[in-house]
Design an enzyme around this catalytic site. Sequence first.
Site, PDB file in Angstrom:
ATOM      1  N   GLU A  25      39.768  25.512  27.992  1.00  0.00           N
ATOM      2  CA  GLU A  25      39.042  26.731  27.602  1.00  0.00           C
ATOM      3  C   GLU A  25      39.822  27.988  27.989  1.00  0.00           C
ATOM      4  OE1 GLU A  25      36.149  28.559  29.957  1.00  0.00           O
ATOM      5  OE2 GLU A  25      35.923  26.885  31.360  1.00  0.00           O
ATOM      6  N   LYS A 159      29.158  25.311  40.187  1.00  0.00           N
ATOM      7  CA  LYS A 159      29.013  26.183  41.358  1.00  0.00           C
ATOM      8  C   LYS A 159      27.554  26.291  41.723  1.00  0.00           C
ATOM      9  CE  LYS A 159      32.892  29.214  41.077  1.00  0.00           C
ATOM     10  NZ  LYS A 159      33.443  29.271  39.732  1.00  0.00           N
TER      11      LYS A 159
HETATM   12  N1  PSU Z   1      31.974  28.390  35.927  1.00  0.00           N
HETATM   13  C1  PSU Z   1      33.080  28.602  36.648  1.00  0.00           C
HETATM   14  N2  PSU Z   1      34.105  29.303  36.110  1.00  0.00           N
HETATM   15  C2  PSU Z   1      34.062  29.798  34.834  1.00  0.00           C
HETATM   16  C3  PSU Z   1      32.890  29.532  34.056  1.00  0.00           C
HETATM   17  C4  PSU Z   1      31.880  28.832  34.642  1.00  0.00           C
HETATM   18  O1  PSU Z   1      33.129  28.186  37.784  1.00  0.00           O
HETATM   19  O2  PSU Z   1      35.022  30.442  34.382  1.00  0.00           O
HETATM   20  C5  PSU Z   1      32.825  30.016  32.635  1.00  0.00           C
HETATM   21  C6  PSU Z   1      33.015  28.833  31.652  1.00  0.00           C
HETATM   22  O3  PSU Z   1      33.738  29.299  30.540  1.00  0.00           O
HETATM   23  C7  PSU Z   1      31.594  28.506  31.233  1.00  0.00           C
HETATM   24  C8  PSU Z   1      30.981  29.885  31.221  1.00  0.00           C
HETATM   25  O4  PSU Z   1      31.496  27.879  29.971  1.00  0.00           O
HETATM   26  O5  PSU Z   1      31.538  30.530  32.365  1.00  0.00           O
HETATM   27  C9  PSU Z   1      29.474  29.845  31.294  1.00  0.00           C
HETATM   28  O6  PSU Z   1      28.984  31.131  31.122  1.00  0.00           O
HETATM   29  P1  PSU Z   1      27.405  31.372  31.029  1.00  0.00           P
HETATM   30  O7  PSU Z   1      26.886  31.043  32.395  1.00  0.00           O
HETATM   31  O8  PSU Z   1      27.270  32.814  30.679  1.00  0.00           O
HETATM   32  O9  PSU Z   1      26.892  30.430  29.980  1.00  0.00           O
END
Ligand code: PSU
Length: 305
Positions: A25, A159
């Site tokens: 990603e 996390k």
């Molecule tokens: N968790 C991490 N690092 C990240 C992300 C999540 O520890 O960089 C990023 C990933 O790209 C994940 C996105 O798909 O955040 C999720 O965002 P949201 O919570 O807004 O759906």
Amino acid sequence: MKHNLYLHPEVKKALDEKRPIVALESTIISHGMPYPDNVKMALDVENIIREQGAVPATIAILKGIIHVGLSKDDIEYLAKEKGVFKVGKRDFGYVISQKKTGATTVSGTSIIANLAGINVFATGGIGGVHRGAQETFDISRDLEELASLNICVVCAGAKSILDLGLTLEYLETKGVEVIGYQTDLLPAFYSRTSPYKVNYRLDDPEDIANLLHAKWSLGLTGGAVIANPIPEAFSMDHQVIDQAIEKALLEASEQGIKGQHVTPFLLSKIKEITGGESLESNIELVYNNARLAAKIAIALNRYET
Ligand code: PSU
Ligand code: MN
């Protein structure tokens, strides 16, 4: 070009030759880590996949064109440029039609990987059900793509900015198995364990590929989460990281951070509070996940050739 996807020559060749490929990603580059650590991480993780004998395909949208596989310059641009969109499912229409540049999340990357015919994906952590979601409704789109697309996502768990228990419940409802690689407990990103059990433990990448084959050859659509604990040497003290997360969550709520800005805000706050220690751990766990993802992709590829 298939579905208006630009395939990097290395990826195109691998697809033509039916070689194992691992998707990566780009939100982690543009929104998950600071410059220039993000560039180094993005280039190194690709090389780790190549060293294992698979081909990396980092996915992003550059000026409205979906790219599967990026050049060094593309990575540098995504890492440095301000105003790169964070792209999940709901953002594709706008970003492509307006010829914008976007970094894809786990959900966005899974959609493109699926179109390109790639079904193994390495990342750091997945999105999930946020703490307090009963009030905010903040549940990551990542979980919906995992529910519907045949994609194996290798991560270090999630996390604890998320509610890990609710995330597991949600995945169960959606029929997504959470497999612990050499662990019975769900890893919590910076630390190797959490109070939660994974659904099943498998100790060998070969067995993970067999599970995916068994599931998908039955016509059961949807993804699988492979939870791979951070290497011991880089795992962080529970108390240190928990306190940092609590503090970051408090600041996010005080500042009224909402929607897609929540996760990037928390990531950068945690890094600030831990004085950069969390960043080093974050990078190392991505490398560790890439290594495992490559092994799974190679094992799964044996079914196809
Ligand atoms: N968790 C991490 N690092 C990240 C992300 C999540 O520890 O960089 C990023 C990933 O790209 C994940 C996105 O798909 O955040 C999720 O965002 P949201 O919570 O807004 O759906
Ligand atoms: Mn969200």
